[in-house]
Design an enzyme around this catalytic site. Structure first.
Site, PDB file in Angstrom:
ATOM      1  N   GLN A  91      44.204 -19.708  38.488  1.00 39.23           N
ATOM      2  CA  GLN A  91      45.454 -19.902  39.227  1.00 39.23           C
ATOM      3  C   GLN A  91      46.570 -19.127  38.535  1.00 39.23           C
ATOM      4  O   GLN A  91      47.660 -18.995  39.069  1.00 39.23           O
ATOM      5  CB  GLN A  91      45.833 -21.380  39.269  1.00 39.23           C
ATOM      6  N   HIS A 109      46.055 -16.821  42.848  1.00 40.38           N
ATOM      7  CA  HIS A 109      47.501 -16.901  43.116  1.00 40.38           C
ATOM      8  C   HIS A 109      48.201 -15.579  42.869  1.00 40.38           C
ATOM      9  O   HIS A 109      49.425 -15.536  42.811  1.00 40.38           O
ATOM     10  CB  HIS A 109      48.139 -18.009  42.253  1.00 40.38           C
TER      11      HIS A 109
HETATM   12  N1  APR Z   1      45.523 -27.058  26.228  1.00 41.51           N
HETATM   13  C1  APR Z   1      44.919 -27.599  27.323  1.00 41.51           C
HETATM   14  N2  APR Z   1      45.591 -28.047  28.414  1.00 41.51           N
HETATM   15  C2  APR Z   1      46.934 -27.939  28.378  1.00 41.51           C
HETATM   16  C3  APR Z   1      47.643 -27.392  27.281  1.00 41.51           C
HETATM   17  C4  APR Z   1      46.869 -26.941  26.174  1.00 41.51           C
HETATM   18  N3  APR Z   1      47.446 -26.397  25.087  1.00 41.51           N
HETATM   19  N4  APR Z   1      48.977 -27.437  27.561  1.00 41.51           N
HETATM   20  C5  APR Z   1      49.087 -27.988  28.791  1.00 41.51           C
HETATM   21  N5  APR Z   1      47.867 -28.299  29.287  1.00 41.51           N
HETATM   22  C6  APR Z   1      47.536 -28.887  30.588  1.00 41.51           C
HETATM   23  C7  APR Z   1      48.517 -29.945  31.037  1.00 41.51           C
HETATM   24  O1  APR Z   1      48.111 -31.216  30.557  1.00 41.51           O
HETATM   25  C8  APR Z   1      48.398 -29.864  32.560  1.00 41.51           C
HETATM   26  O2  APR Z   1      47.342 -30.692  33.026  1.00 41.51           O
HETATM   27  O3  APR Z   1      47.599 -27.857  31.540  1.00 41.51           O
HETATM   28  C9  APR Z   1      48.007 -28.397  32.803  1.00 41.51           C
HETATM   29  C10 APR Z   1      49.160 -27.552  33.327  1.00 41.51           C
HETATM   30  O4  APR Z   1      49.474 -28.040  34.607  1.00 41.51           O
HETATM   31  P1  APR Z   1      50.563 -27.246  35.477  1.00 41.51           P
HETATM   32  O5  APR Z   1      51.752 -26.959  34.632  1.00 41.51           O
HETATM   33  O6  APR Z   1      50.731 -28.023  36.757  1.00 41.51           O
HETATM   34  O7  APR Z   1      49.876 -25.839  35.775  1.00 41.51           O
HETATM   35  P2  APR Z   1      48.769 -25.521  36.872  1.00 41.51           P
HETATM   36  O8  APR Z   1      47.862 -26.680  37.062  1.00 41.51           O
HETATM   37  O9  APR Z   1      48.161 -24.225  36.502  1.00 41.51           O
HETATM   38  O10 APR Z   1      49.647 -25.316  38.221  1.00 41.51           O
HETATM   39  C11 APR Z   1      48.911 -24.938  39.372  1.00 41.51           C
HETATM   40  O11 APR Z   1      50.987 -24.645  40.580  1.00 41.51           O
HETATM   41  O12 APR Z   1      53.128 -23.881  40.541  1.00 41.51           O
HETATM   42  C12 APR Z   1      51.868 -23.605  40.981  1.00 41.51           C
HETATM   43  O13 APR Z   1      51.014 -21.497  41.415  1.00 41.51           O
HETATM   44  C13 APR Z   1      51.400 -22.326  40.375  1.00 41.51           C
HETATM   45  O14 APR Z   1      49.209 -21.755  39.603  1.00 41.51           O
HETATM   46  C14 APR Z   1      50.205 -22.760  39.540  1.00 41.51           C
HETATM   47  C15 APR Z   1      49.770 -24.031  40.220  1.00 41.51           C
END
Ligand code: APR
Length: 238
Positions: A91, A109
């Site tokens: 993503q 994405h």
């Molecule tokens: N190691 C492992 N996991 C982690 C770490 C880390 N160091 N830091 C954060 N996380 C986890 C968090 O706990 C959370 O579950 O990564 C996840 C990040 O979630 P989001 O910020 O929501 O990112 P994502 O899931 O990629 O978002 C999906 O939303 O805004 C849209 O298009 C955008 O691709 C993105 C999509």
């Protein structure tokens, strides 16, 4: 010993967090600093293209200054060394999986390092700042280049390819994603329906945690290399 024929991996912003890139929904994340309706929708781009360009210019320069981490490198090693097919669906719009060596990769994405001309529809590599004055090098029109990013309300890329792969996958691994944005958040259910073993590797339980057969929580740079090592040693001890 277990050997999987076809492994599909889904990554989210958490896999790039330890490289120094902000996630979206964690404390201090991108959607805490910016209103996504102002910078990540087609309507926002029509209303104020300069604001949208500025948002992606900042993220493009942030990505240029960071490096892949141990999680990205472990996933590239899995693709290279595992005796089975591995598809990495991300993503993320950074290029850290490519920099780590992953090749069989889908950016569902889009990609920060690419722009698309809304006139001739060509997609091209572009790591410089983008402005409304930029001229398309292919059709010569100015003011028609946009980030090659899937905005909210737009259709993600590669969904047919991803759907077909999931139907025949026997292992699904979700890494660093909150499981809050569809269709990606629905992949685990599709993998379960296909009979795959489902694994979540994340810092903490995601929204979909209860759908996983196996979970390992901790920083991606720890849990991902450990899990890749386990897969490789089990496959090579057959
Ligand atoms: N190691 C492992 N996991 C982690 C770490 C880390 N160091 N830091 C954060 N996380 C986890 C968090 O706990 C959370 O579950 O990564 C996840 C990040 O979630 P989001 O910020 O929501 O990112 P994502 O899931 O990629 O978002 C999906 O939303 O805004 C849209 O298009 C955008 O691709 C993105 C999509």
């Amino acid at each position: 010993m277990t050997h999987f024929e076809r492994i599909i991996i889904l990554t989210g912003a958490g896999v790039s967090a330890e490289s120094g890139l902000d996630t979206f929904r964690d404390k201090g994340g991108i959607w805490e600093k910016y209103d996504l309706t102002q910078v990540a929708t087609p309507e926002a781009f029509a209303r104020d293209p300069d604001m949208v360009h500025e948002f992606y210019n900042l993220r493009r320069s942030a990505v240029k200054s960071v490096n892949p981490n141990a999680a990205h490198l472990a996933l590239a090693r899995l693709e290279r060394d595992y005796p089975g097919e591995v598809l990495l669906v991300t993503q993320n719009v950074d290029d850290l999986h490519e920099k780590a060596g992953s090749r069989h990769l889908c950016h569902m994405h889009g990609e920060l390092g690419k722009v698309r001309c809304t006139s001739c529809r060509e997609v091209m590599d572009w790591w410089d700042d983008l402005t409304t004055e930029a001229i398309c090098p292919l059709c010569g029109k100015s003011g028609r280049l946009r980030p090659h990013i899937v905005w909210f309300g737009e259709m993600p890329f590669d969904l047919n390819k991803i759907g077909q792969f999931i139907e025949t996958a026997d292992l699904f691994i979700s890494i660093g994603t909150s499981g809050t944005v569809y269709p990606a958040a629905g992949f685990v259910q599709a993998a379960m329906d296909a009979g795959a073993h489902t694994v979540e590797l994340n810092r903490e339980p995601s929204d979909g945690f209860s759908l996983f057969d196996e979970t390992h929580y901790g920083p991606a740079t720890e849990v991902v290399p450990q899990y890749v090592e386990k897969l490789l040693s089990e496959a090579h001890h057959e």
